[in-house]
Enzyme design. Structure first.
Site, PDB file in Angstrom:
ATOM      1  N   TYR A  61      13.081   3.203 -22.467  1.00  0.00           N
ATOM      2  CA  TYR A  61      13.819   2.042 -22.970  1.00  0.00           C
ATOM      3  C   TYR A  61      15.311   2.351 -23.073  1.00  0.00           C
ATOM      4  CZ  TYR A  61      15.104  -1.839 -26.070  1.00  0.00           C
ATOM      5  OH  TYR A  61      15.701  -2.958 -26.622  1.00  0.00           O
ATOM      6  N   THR A  89      12.190  -7.705 -35.493  1.00  0.00           N
ATOM      7  CA  THR A  89      11.440  -8.419 -34.467  1.00  0.00           C
ATOM      8  C   THR A  89      10.152  -7.663 -34.152  1.00  0.00           C
ATOM      9  OG1 THR A  89      12.488  -7.223 -32.636  1.00  0.00           O
ATOM     10  CG2 THR A  89      13.574  -9.253 -33.392  1.00  0.00           C
ATOM     11  N   SER A 148      21.705  -2.312 -25.624  1.00  0.00           N
ATOM     12  CA  SER A 148      21.341  -1.774 -26.939  1.00  0.00           C
ATOM     13  C   SER A 148      22.146  -0.522 -27.217  1.00  0.00           C
ATOM     14  CB  SER A 148      19.846  -1.436 -26.979  1.00  0.00           C
ATOM     15  OG  SER A 148      19.511  -0.759 -28.174  1.00  0.00           O
TER      16      SER A 148
END
Length: 294
Positions: A215, A252, A163
């Site tokens: 993350y 999403t 990402s």
């Protein structure tokens, strides 16, 4: 030339980007080099997910998918692709090994494409969030890479979804950023993940140059690890192309539906890396269907 049956596996594929990757592999495979640009054989995609009910429902949803039906992409529509569910939890090493054992038995000639999409994005920040996030996103993806990569035939592809939040920007200190940029082995990157975990456990991540963002760090780890594995494969001369990518800010569940891209748009770069013409490129970080600076 005899027709070759191609085998692909996509993890975290019961919804969102993962399911869109499966759909777009089925759509794009017929014109890809893996199908000898239209003169090859069938494609079998393993749609991998933890939950059997959701996984089977995802497979069933593809049978009625409008894009696939219009393209006559699936075998039941006269096309080349079959999609099967397989239960896989990349956060559990034994689950990954079970899948590898199944593939080795069912496909002794090897497989062709692996797309590691499975991952988690948890709310909050503490040592438990860090450990759970890294266990799935970094260590799980690493395990899937290590265990499945030996099954991939020469000329095959391995794609790990990272990402842009893992970009080496100002959220890291100069020292941490340099350590990532200069990493060349998987051990180098794993050591960084361990250092982050230790710093969080001591409540000192910020003073040691880390962001309070599990993350983001996990995705930096995926990018660095993927590059290191690609270097290994290059030295072995395996012929397998190994890359990481950012699908973009996609609408999403993981982004709480705030993303600007559709799941099909988000699937384009992973699918390009899995079966498209990338000119033999390996070890790079991609976004918007092109190599970008990590």
């Amino acid at each position: 030339m005899p027709h070759i049956s191609r085998i692909a596996a996509v993890t975290g594929a019961n919804k969102g980007i993962g399911l869109a990757i499966v759909r777009n592999l089925a759509l794009q495979y017929p014109s890809s080099a893996f199908n000898n640009n239209g003169g090859g054989g069938p494609l079998l995609i393993y749609l991998c997910a933890r939950d059997p009910k959701r996984g089977q429902e995802a497979v069933e949803s593809l049978a009625g998918d409008a894009q696939l039906t219009a393209a006559k992409a699936l075998v039941q529509q006269g096309g080349l692709t079959t999609v099967r569910y397989f239960g896989l939890d990349i956060g559990r090493t034994e689950s990954v090994r079970d899948f590898a054992g199944f593939l080795a038995k069912e496909h002794p000639g090897g497989i062709d494409m692996v797309v590691n999409n499975a991952g988690v994005a948890m709310d909050g920040f503490d040592i438990n969030v860090v450990k759970e996030t890294l266990q799935c996103n970094y260590y799980g993806t690493l395990a899937a890479t290590r265990v499945l990569l030996p099954l991939i035939r020469p000329g095959g592809r391995l794609v790990n979804l990272a990402s842009m939040v893992g970009h080496l920007n100002a959220k890291y200190s100069d020292g941490i950023r340099s350590a990532f940029a200069e990493s060349r082995t998987v051990d180098d990157v794993t050591t960084l993940m361990e250092s982050f975990t230790e710093a969080v456990a001591q409540g000192k991540e910020k003073e040691r140059g880390w962001p309070s963002a599990a993350y983001a760090v996990s995705k930096s780890g995926i990018t660095g690890m993927t590059r290191a594995v690609a270097l290994e494969e290059g030295r072995k001369g395996s012929g397998v192309l190994v890359n990481s990518c950012c699908p973009g800010y996609v609408d999403t569940d993981m982004t709480k539906h705030k993303g600007s891209k559709s799941v099909d748009e988000g699937a384009q770069t992973p699918v390009l890396l899995a079966c498209g013409d990338i000119g033999g490129t390996s070890g790079e970080f991609w976004q918007h269907e092109k190599v970008i600076e990590w």
